[in-house]
Scaffold this active site. Sequence first.
Site, PDB file in Angstrom:
ATOM      1  CG  ASP A  38     -37.788  27.724 161.092  1.00  0.00           C
ATOM      2  OD1 ASP A  38     -37.218  26.820 161.158  1.00  0.00           O
ATOM      3  OD2 ASP A  38     -38.068  28.659 161.860  1.00  0.00           O
ATOM      4  CG  HIS A 242     -29.120  22.816 131.633  1.00  0.00           C
ATOM      5  ND1 HIS A 242     -28.329  21.702 131.931  1.00  0.00           N
ATOM      6  CD2 HIS A 242     -30.117  22.312 130.775  1.00  0.00           C
ATOM      7  CE1 HIS A 242     -28.614  20.663 131.536  1.00  0.00           C
ATOM      8  NE2 HIS A 242     -29.809  20.864 130.585  1.00  0.00           N
ATOM      9  CG  ASP A 259     -37.321  23.852 127.896  1.00  0.00           C
ATOM     10  OD1 ASP A 259     -38.278  23.475 128.212  1.00  0.00           O
ATOM     11  OD2 ASP A 259     -36.093  23.487 127.541  1.00  0.00           O
ATOM     12  CG  ASP A 270     -39.597  19.280 128.452  1.00  0.00           C
ATOM     13  OD1 ASP A 270     -39.172  20.550 128.279  1.00  0.00           O
ATOM     14  OD2 ASP A 270     -38.672  18.468 128.274  1.00  0.00           O
ATOM     15  CG  HIS A 349     -29.642  19.237 123.235  1.00  0.00           C
ATOM     16  ND1 HIS A 349     -30.640  18.705 122.697  1.00  0.00           N
ATOM     17  CD2 HIS A 349     -29.676  20.719 122.960  1.00  0.00           C
ATOM     18  CE1 HIS A 349     -31.283  19.673 121.869  1.00  0.00           C
ATOM     19  NE2 HIS A 349     -30.701  20.690 122.216  1.00  0.00           N
ATOM     20  CG  HIS A 353     -36.112  14.335 127.950  1.00  0.00           C
ATOM     21  ND1 HIS A 353     -37.067  14.315 128.605  1.00  0.00           N
ATOM     22  CD2 HIS A 353     -35.613  15.676 127.408  1.00  0.00           C
ATOM     23  CE1 HIS A 353     -37.453  15.597 128.571  1.00  0.00           C
ATOM     24  NE2 HIS A 353     -36.622  16.289 127.703  1.00  0.00           N
ATOM     25  CG  HIS A 360     -34.859  14.881 131.999  1.00  0.00           C
ATOM     26  ND1 HIS A 360     -33.544  15.487 132.033  1.00  0.00           N
ATOM     27  CD2 HIS A 360     -35.341  15.729 131.046  1.00  0.00           C
ATOM     28  CE1 HIS A 360     -33.428  16.550 131.330  1.00  0.00           C
ATOM     29  NE2 HIS A 360     -34.586  16.810 130.822  1.00  0.00           N
ATOM     30  CD  GLU A 383     -35.720  18.558 124.723  1.00  0.00           C
ATOM     31  OE1 GLU A 383     -35.029  19.585 124.796  1.00  0.00           O
ATOM     32  OE2 GLU A 383     -35.805  17.626 125.398  1.00  0.00           O
ATOM     33  CE1 TYR A 387     -30.406  25.599 121.952  1.00  0.00           C
ATOM     34  CE2 TYR A 387     -29.065  23.588 121.345  1.00  0.00           C
ATOM     35  CZ  TYR A 387     -30.129  24.296 121.654  1.00  0.00           C
ATOM     36  OH  TYR A 387     -31.264  23.359 122.058  1.00  0.00           O
ATOM     37  NE  ARG A 405     -34.468  23.376 124.131  1.00  0.00           N
ATOM     38  CZ  ARG A 405     -33.669  24.094 124.804  1.00  0.00           C
ATOM     39  NH1 ARG A 405     -32.371  24.187 124.543  1.00  0.00           N
ATOM     40  NH2 ARG A 405     -33.904  24.692 126.069  1.00  0.00           N
ATOM     41  CD  GLU A 407     -38.569  19.993 125.225  1.00  0.00           C
ATOM     42  OE1 GLU A 407     -38.291  21.247 125.850  1.00  0.00           O
ATOM     43  OE2 GLU A 407     -38.166  19.102 125.788  1.00  0.00           O
TER      44      GLU A 407
HETATM   45  N1  GLY Z   1     -36.752  21.278 130.093  1.00  0.00           N
HETATM   46  C1  GLY Z   1     -35.677  20.336 130.087  1.00  0.00           C
HETATM   47  C2  GLY Z   1     -35.613  19.649 128.808  1.00  0.00           C
HETATM   48  O1  GLY Z   1     -36.038  20.058 127.714  1.00  0.00           O
HETATM   49  O2  GLY Z   1     -35.053  18.730 128.747  1.00  0.00           O
HETATM   50 MN    MN Z   2     -37.727  21.345 127.799  1.00  0.00          MN
HETATM   51 MN    MN Z   3     -36.974  18.305 127.233  1.00  0.00          MN
END
Ligand code: GLY
Ligand code: MN
Ligand code: MN
Length: 440
Positions: A38, A242, A259, A270, A349, A353, A360, A383, A387, A405, A407
Site C-alpha cells: 500500500d 552509479h 554527486d 546536478d 562517460h 548532458h 538528464h 562533469e 576513475y 568527478r 560537476e
Molecule cells: N547525477 C547524474 C549525472 O551526473 O548524470
Molecule cells: Mn551528477
Molecule cells: Mn550529471
Amino acid sequence: MSITNREFSKRRKDLMSQMESNSIALLASASPSVRNNDAEYQYRQSSDFYYLTGFAEPRSLLALIPGRRQGEVVLFCQEKDKEKELWSGFILGPDAAISELGIDDAYPIEDIDDIILGLIEGRDRIYYSMGKDDDFDDRVMEWVKVIRTQAKIGPHPPSEFQVLDHLLHELRLIKSTAEIKLMKKAAEISAEGHKAAMAICEPGIREYELEAELLYSFTRNGSRSPAYLSIVGAGDNACTLHYDSNDAEVKEGDLVLIDAGCEYEYYASDITRTFPANGKFTPEQKAIYEIVLKAQEAAIKAVIPGATWDAPHNASVKVITKGLVKLGLIQGTPSQLIKDLAYRDFYMHRVGHWLGMDVHDVGDYKIDNHWRLLEPGMVTTIEPGIYISPTNTKVSKKWRGIGVRIEDDVLVTKTGNRILSTGIPKTVQEIESYMSELSS
Ligand code: GLY
Ligand code: MN
Ligand code: MN
C-alpha cells in the site's frame, strides 16, 4: 518565484503553432507508482505535462487542439470529492482548473471516454508520446478504434500519428528567464547542501550520514525532493559511476565523491564535488584532482554559443589524456591515444548532458546526424572525471581506487556561459582551507 500562467500559456501556444492544422495533441499525467503493497513513491508530475499546465495532480489528461473555436486547451482532471479529499488532500476540480490554470475548458476525468471522441474525430493527426506508457497507448488506440467503427456514419478517424516529443522537447531545451532563475535557485540550494556535507565529513562517518545532511539541507531550504538518487561514494566506491547504496564507512585517507542535486519547483540541479575525508589530499589524489579540474575548466571554456555540442567533451578528453600521460598512467603520444580512446579506461562517460526539469533533460544532441550547436538558453552539465579502478593492475598500486568527478551546471549565454552552481569550494586550496577552517 515560479512560472506564471502567462508563461505556461505561451508554451502551449508555441507548441500549437508548430502542430499541423486539424490536429490534436494528447498528454497524460504521470501515473502514481507503488513502492510496495500500500505504500507509494512520492508522486511527481510528468515534466512534459507540468511544462504545459503547471498542474501537479495525477489522473489528468491535456488535449491541445489548435484552431478549435470552442477552446484550444482542454483538461481532464479529478472531480472534487469531499470524502476523498478528507483522506488524500485537496483536489482542484474542473471548474476551478479553468480559472486557476488559465485554460479554456475542463472536464471530470471520469467522463473522458465520452468527451474525447468528439475532440479526436475529424482530426487528421494525433500527436502523443507513444511507446512510453502502455496503458496510455492502449487508451488512445481504443478511442481511435471506437471512432473507426462509427466512421461510416460520422467523421473519419485520424490517420496520422506523430510522436509529440520532438516538438515539445525542442521548446524545453531553451530555458526562459524564469526557468533560469529557478535553476539558479536549485543550484544555490544544492550548493548549501554540498557545503554542509563537506563540513561534517570526517573519517568514521557513514556515507548515508553525509547523504542525510545533504537532504536535510535541501529540504530546509525549500526543496521537496532531490532531483535524482544522491551518490555518496568514499574510497573505491567513488569509482562506481552509479553507486547509490551509500552505506559504507568513510575511512581515513579516502576521497569522498558526492554527486547530488535538489529539485526546486520542478527544476533540477546536478552537482558533484570530490574531497578528502580528512581535509587533506594525498599527493596522488591531488595530482588526479588537478587534471580533472583543468579538464573541467577547459570544457566550461568551450561552452559558447555556436560551438558544437561535443566541443566541451573534446576539450576535456585532451586535458585528461595529456594529464594521464604525464603521470605515466598511459603511455604514448596524446594525439594517438585520443584516437585510440585510451582515456576510456579512466574516463568512460561523456562530459555532460542537458539539464532542466529532468536531470538528464530532453532535447536532441544531434541534428541530421551531426552534433548540434550550442545556443543561448541551453543548460548543460560539465562533469569530467577520472576513475582508477581498484582492480586496475596496469597502474601502480598507489593510484588504484582514486575516483574524482567535478560537476557544475552551465548556462549558455549570448556571449559565452554562466556557471549556475557557484559557491562550493572547488580548487584543492579552496577545499583544504574550507575543511581546515571548519575543524579548527
Ligand atoms: N547525477 C547524474 C549525472 O551526473 O548524470
Ligand atoms: Mn551528477
Ligand atoms: Mn550529471
